[in-house]
Design an enzyme around this catalytic site. Sequence first.
Site, mmCIF file in Angstrom:
data_model
loop_
_atom_site.group_PDB
_atom_site.id
_atom_site.type_symbol
_atom_site.label_atom_id
_atom_site.label_comp_id
_atom_site.label_asym_id
_atom_site.label_seq_id
_atom_site.Cartn_x
_atom_site.Cartn_y
_atom_site.Cartn_z
ATOM 1 N N LYS A 159 0.820 -1.222 0.000
ATOM 2 C CA LYS A 159 0.000 0.000 0.000
ATOM 3 C C LYS A 159 0.856 1.276 0.000
ATOM 4 O O LYS A 159 2.070 1.210 0.275
ATOM 5 C CB LYS A 159 -0.930 -0.036 1.217
ATOM 6 C CG LYS A 159 -1.988 -1.150 1.165
ATOM 7 C CD LYS A 159 -2.951 -1.031 2.362
ATOM 8 C CE LYS A 159 -4.050 -2.067 2.314
ATOM 9 N NZ LYS A 159 -5.001 -1.901 3.455
ATOM 10 N N PHE A 168 -15.599 3.568 6.928
ATOM 11 C CA PHE A 168 -14.242 3.918 6.510
ATOM 12 C C PHE A 168 -14.042 3.847 4.988
ATOM 13 O O PHE A 168 -12.947 4.088 4.486
ATOM 14 C CB PHE A 168 -13.208 3.020 7.214
ATOM 15 C CG PHE A 168 -13.398 1.530 7.010
ATOM 16 C CD1 PHE A 168 -12.927 0.892 5.878
ATOM 17 C CD2 PHE A 168 -14.057 0.767 7.967
ATOM 18 C CE1 PHE A 168 -13.088 -0.475 5.687
ATOM 19 C CE2 PHE A 168 -14.233 -0.609 7.792
ATOM 20 C CZ PHE A 168 -13.745 -1.226 6.646
ATOM 21 N N ASN A 177 -1.893 0.244 6.914
ATOM 22 C CA ASN A 177 -1.390 -1.043 7.428
ATOM 23 C C ASN A 177 -0.531 -1.801 6.408
ATOM 24 O O ASN A 177 -0.353 -2.999 6.511
ATOM 25 C CB ASN A 177 -2.550 -1.887 7.967
ATOM 26 C CG ASN A 177 -3.598 -2.173 6.902
ATOM 27 O OD1 ASN A 177 -3.426 -1.833 5.743
ATOM 28 N ND2 ASN A 177 -4.687 -2.807 7.318
ATOM 29 N N THR A 185 -5.609 -6.918 10.828
ATOM 30 C CA THR A 185 -5.841 -5.653 10.120
ATOM 31 C C THR A 185 -5.227 -4.463 10.869
ATOM 32 O O THR A 185 -4.621 -3.584 10.262
ATOM 33 C CB THR A 185 -7.361 -5.430 9.939
ATOM 34 O OG1 THR A 185 -7.918 -6.585 9.304
ATOM 35 C CG2 THR A 185 -7.642 -4.202 9.102
ATOM 36 N N ARG A 199 2.271 -6.591 9.114
ATOM 37 C CA ARG A 199 1.597 -5.399 9.633
ATOM 38 C C ARG A 199 2.167 -4.971 10.972
ATOM 39 O O ARG A 199 2.227 -3.776 11.276
ATOM 40 C CB ARG A 199 0.094 -5.652 9.698
ATOM 41 C CG ARG A 199 -0.545 -5.545 8.295
ATOM 42 C CD ARG A 199 -1.921 -6.078 8.251
ATOM 43 N NE ARG A 199 -2.634 -5.654 7.041
ATOM 44 C CZ ARG A 199 -3.840 -6.102 6.698
ATOM 45 N NH1 ARG A 199 -4.454 -7.001 7.464
ATOM 46 N NH2 ARG A 199 -4.429 -5.671 5.609
ATOM 47 N N HIS A 235 -2.146 -5.444 1.576
ATOM 48 C CA HIS A 235 -3.462 -6.060 1.358
ATOM 49 C C HIS A 235 -3.243 -7.495 0.911
ATOM 50 O O HIS A 235 -2.281 -7.784 0.205
ATOM 51 C CB HIS A 235 -4.224 -5.313 0.246
ATOM 52 C CG HIS A 235 -5.421 -6.081 -0.270
ATOM 53 N ND1 HIS A 235 -6.653 -5.984 0.328
ATOM 54 C CD2 HIS A 235 -5.533 -6.990 -1.277
ATOM 55 C CE1 HIS A 235 -7.499 -6.813 -0.312
ATOM 56 N NE2 HIS A 235 -6.839 -7.424 -1.281
ATOM 57 N N ARG A 268 -2.434 -14.322 4.519
ATOM 58 C CA ARG A 268 -3.164 -13.655 5.607
ATOM 59 C C ARG A 268 -2.412 -13.826 6.937
ATOM 60 O O ARG A 268 -2.354 -12.908 7.749
ATOM 61 C CB ARG A 268 -4.601 -14.210 5.728
ATOM 62 C CG ARG A 268 -5.492 -13.987 4.506
ATOM 63 C CD ARG A 268 -5.904 -12.560 4.276
ATOM 64 N NE ARG A 268 -6.541 -11.956 5.421
ATOM 65 C CZ ARG A 268 -7.176 -10.770 5.386
ATOM 66 N NH1 ARG A 268 -7.260 -10.084 4.256
ATOM 67 N NH2 ARG A 268 -7.705 -10.256 6.466
HETATM 68 N N1 UDP Z 1 -9.791 -0.303 7.407
HETATM 69 C C1 UDP Z 1 -9.850 0.927 8.029
HETATM 70 N N2 UDP Z 1 -10.560 1.040 9.193
HETATM 71 C C2 UDP Z 1 -11.211 -0.010 9.761
HETATM 72 C C3 UDP Z 1 -11.157 -1.247 9.126
HETATM 73 C C4 UDP Z 1 -10.445 -1.358 7.939
HETATM 74 O O1 UDP Z 1 -9.259 1.884 7.555
HETATM 75 O O2 UDP Z 1 -11.819 0.166 10.833
HETATM 76 C C5 UDP Z 1 -9.048 -0.441 6.161
HETATM 77 C C6 UDP Z 1 -7.730 -1.160 6.341
HETATM 78 O O3 UDP Z 1 -6.760 -0.530 5.533
HETATM 79 C C7 UDP Z 1 -8.020 -2.556 5.836
HETATM 80 C C8 UDP Z 1 -9.026 -2.269 4.726
HETATM 81 O O4 UDP Z 1 -9.809 -1.198 5.221
HETATM 82 O O5 UDP Z 1 -6.847 -3.199 5.397
HETATM 83 C C9 UDP Z 1 -9.948 -3.416 4.371
HETATM 84 O O6 UDP Z 1 -10.584 -3.865 5.560
HETATM 85 P P1 UDP Z 1 -10.705 -5.409 5.875
HETATM 86 O O7 UDP Z 1 -11.642 -5.553 7.018
HETATM 87 O O8 UDP Z 1 -11.016 -6.155 4.618
HETATM 88 O O9 UDP Z 1 -9.247 -5.786 6.407
HETATM 89 P P2 UDP Z 1 -8.081 -6.669 5.753
HETATM 90 O O10 UDP Z 1 -8.739 -7.743 4.942
HETATM 91 O O11 UDP Z 1 -7.267 -5.726 4.910
HETATM 92 O O12 UDP Z 1 -7.312 -7.199 6.912
HETATM 93 MG MG MG Z 2 -10.189 -7.676 3.493
#
Ligand code: UDP
Ligand code: MG
Length: 136
Positions: free
Chosen positions: A12, A60, A115, A94, A105, A118, A88
């Site tokens: 990112k 968000f 973070n 996250t 992360r 992705h 993952r």
């Molecule tokens: N995100 C955020 N605030 C939140 C949750 C998620 O900014 O409270 C962002 C974060 O960058 C995350 C992305 O949205 O990586 C996608 O969210 P997801 O729940 O899919 O998390 P991931 O799969 O990336 O762990």
């Molecule tokens: Mg996701």
Amino acid sequence: MSNIQQTLSIIKPDAVERNLSEEIKNEFRNNNFDILKEKKVKISKSEAEKFYQVHQSKPFYNDLCEYLSSGPIVVMVLEKNDAILENRKLMGATDPIKAEEGTLRKKYGISIDKNSVHGSDSLDNAKIEIDFFFKD
Ligand code: UDP
Ligand code: MG
């Protein structure tokens, strides 16, 4: 039993900006992921909105799409046995504060939004996300 999968990984903007791309790519290589395809791109906000469509109802969503389109990103197709789950695990939670020691992360993430990486969360989404960036 072998279960070779491909998954989409994104380095990112926060990590690209801090020149962490090579270090993060080495993390994948050291964890036995093959980087099959890779490119550095900058996407528009509307492309980010399409990519993160599943999150469109989340509070968000707008900030997330602004952020992903705010600077260059490195997108990669990673291949490994159980690549989706393994990526993952390597990425960690996250929220970097909650991510386990040794995860990407935890090591590189700045905050829940910045973070650093992705990774696709399922086989179906991996196919959709790989097509999104690499369909010719
Ligand atoms: N995100 C955020 N605030 C939140 C949750 C998620 O900014 O409270 C962002 C974060 O960058 C995350 C992305 O949205 O990586 C996608 O969210 P997801 O729940 O899919 O998390 P991931 O799969 O990336 O762990
Ligand atoms: Mg996701």
